[in-house]
Design an enzyme around this catalytic site. Structure first.
Site, PDB file in Angstrom:
ATOM      1  N   GLY A   1     -12.482   1.268  12.013  1.00 18.17           N
ATOM      2  CA  GLY A   1     -11.809  -0.291  12.393  1.00 18.17           C
ATOM      3  C   GLY A   1     -11.329  -0.223  14.074  1.00 18.17           C
ATOM      4  N   THR A   2     -11.354   1.160  14.149  1.00 17.25           N
ATOM      5  CA  THR A   2     -11.013   2.102  15.720  1.00 17.25           C
ATOM      6  C   THR A   2     -12.235   1.995  16.186  1.00 17.25           C
ATOM      7  OG1 THR A   2      -8.887   2.975  14.582  1.00 17.25           O
ATOM      8  CG2 THR A   2     -10.432   3.794  16.940  1.00 17.25           C
TER       9      THR A   2
ATOM     10  N   HIS B   1     -13.885  11.012  10.277  1.00 18.98           N
ATOM     11  CA  HIS B   1     -12.896  10.789   8.759  1.00 18.98           C
ATOM     12  C   HIS B   1     -12.465  11.088   7.561  1.00 18.98           C
ATOM     13  CE1 HIS B   1     -11.754   7.003  11.850  1.00 18.98           C
ATOM     14  NE2 HIS B   1     -10.386   7.255  11.291  1.00 18.98           N
ATOM     15  N   HIS B   2     -11.657  11.359   6.823  1.00 18.73           N
ATOM     16  CA  HIS B   2     -11.547  12.268   5.909  1.00 18.73           C
ATOM     17  C   HIS B   2     -13.119  11.338   4.919  1.00 18.73           C
ATOM     18  CE1 HIS B   2      -9.034   9.098   4.477  1.00 18.73           C
ATOM     19  NE2 HIS B   2      -8.969   9.366   5.246  1.00 18.73           N
TER      20      HIS B   2
ATOM     21  N   LYS C   1     -12.044   7.841   3.405  1.00 19.07           N
ATOM     22  CA  LYS C   1     -11.831   7.094   4.164  1.00 19.07           C
ATOM     23  C   LYS C   1     -13.138   6.312   3.088  1.00 19.07           C
ATOM     24  CE  LYS C   1     -11.845   4.219   8.790  1.00 19.07           C
ATOM     25  NZ  LYS C   1     -11.040   3.827   8.055  1.00 19.07           N
TER      26      LYS C   1
ATOM     27  N   ASN D   1      -5.599   0.441  15.094  1.00 14.17           N
ATOM     28  CA  ASN D   1      -5.158   1.374  15.196  1.00 14.17           C
ATOM     29  C   ASN D   1      -3.818   1.570  15.777  1.00 14.17           C
ATOM     30  OD1 ASN D   1      -4.383   4.490  16.185  1.00 14.17           O
ATOM     31  ND2 ASN D   1      -6.740   5.256  15.540  1.00 14.17           N
ATOM     32  N   MET D   2      -3.150   3.013  15.181  1.00 12.38           N
ATOM     33  CA  MET D   2      -1.609   2.629  15.631  1.00 12.38           C
ATOM     34  C   MET D   2      -1.178   3.558  16.685  1.00 12.38           C
ATOM     35  SD  MET D   2       0.248  -0.174  14.594  1.00 12.38           S
ATOM     36  CE  MET D   2      -0.505  -1.239  13.786  1.00 12.38           C
TER      37      MET D   2
ATOM     38  N   ALA E   1      -2.192  -3.282   9.558  1.00 16.22           N
ATOM     39  CA  ALA E   1      -2.766  -1.983  10.249  1.00 16.22           C
ATOM     40  C   ALA E   1      -3.872  -1.763   9.496  1.00 16.22           C
ATOM     41  CB  ALA E   1      -1.486  -1.074  10.026  1.00 16.22           C
TER      42      ALA E   1
ATOM     43  N   GLY F   1       0.835  -1.115   0.199  1.00 11.83           N
ATOM     44  CA  GLY F   1      -0.323   0.154   0.162  1.00 11.83           C
ATOM     45  C   GLY F   1       0.919   1.366   0.386  1.00 11.83           C
TER      46      GLY F   1
END
Length: 218
Positions: free
Chosen positions: A150-151, A140-141, A144, A110-111, A84, A8
């Site tokens: 996912g968070t 979100h933007h 997406k 989410n990292m 991720a 990606g």
């Protein structure tokens, strides 16, 4: 030196990951994977996982559709994997569970360090406020793809673990003409502009509201 492959790499997160990795003296990007990569790099970028280079870890910031190829490559070569990506369904989660029996996999929706803390805080709040109504709002933007994030699902799962998985997820209420049930966890999505990511978890009680939130600024 840790050799990595970025899946990606043509996307927004892939470009950020490239910039961060190149600033680290102990990380080397040996290849990328992306069907739609327009940027030129000083390493090969493949359209699929027909890769010649060897690496220590594959980092995936792409889409769920790439998962079968990633897992096939990593289990075949015994390469560690960081997943991720978000938007996995039950079938994809089963594939990950099977693959992690034969190779090392780290998966997170989410990292952000703050989101890790938020996961713990919402569990603590759910334990302390078992009779409160719980609603999650994520923003979100406008680029997406997956919804809810996912968070948001991770936060819902963290809360639901307090209730032994007995809470029911309700995604929006536009099609419901019934009152809210106590066991509901409402999950709502907002898309617009360049919002990097915002998650709010609301606990509604009698005459009081507690809100836990996290905002990503980049």
């Amino acid at each position: 030196m840790t050799n990595i492959i970025i899946c990606g790499i043509g996307g927004s997160m892939g470009k950020v990951l490239y910039d961060v990795a190149t600033d680290c003296g102990n990380i080397k990007i040996v290849a990328g994977v992306d069907k739609f990569c327009e940027r030129k790099y000083d390493f090969p970028v493949y359209e699929d996982f027909d890769i010649q280079e060897k690496c220590d870890v594959v980092i995936d910031f792409s889409r769920p559709q790439a998962l079968p190829q990633i897992l096939q490559y990593c289990t075949k070569t015994n390469t560690a994997t960081v997943l991720a990506c978000t938007g996995y369904g039950n079938e994809e989660n089963k594939m990950i569970e099977k693959a992690c029996q034969s190779t090392a996999i780290f998966q997170s929706s989410n990292m952000s360090l703050g989101v890790s803390l938020l996961n713990e805080l919402v569990k603590k709040a759910a334990e302390f406020l078992p009779d409160f109504d719980i609603e999650i709002i994520e923003k979100h933007h406008n680029k997406k793809v997956d919804s809810p994030s996912g968070t948001a699902l991770t936060l819902a799962n963290s809360i639901n673990s307090v209730f032994d998985g007995k809470r029911k997820y309700v995604y929006g209420r536009h099609s419901l003409n019934v009152k809210r049930e106590t066991a509901d966890i409402g999950i709502h999505s907002v898309r617009g502009g360049t919002v990097s990511g915002e998650h709010q978890v609301h606990f509604f009680g009698n005459d009081e509201i507690i809100t836990l939130s996290h905002t990503a600024l980049s």
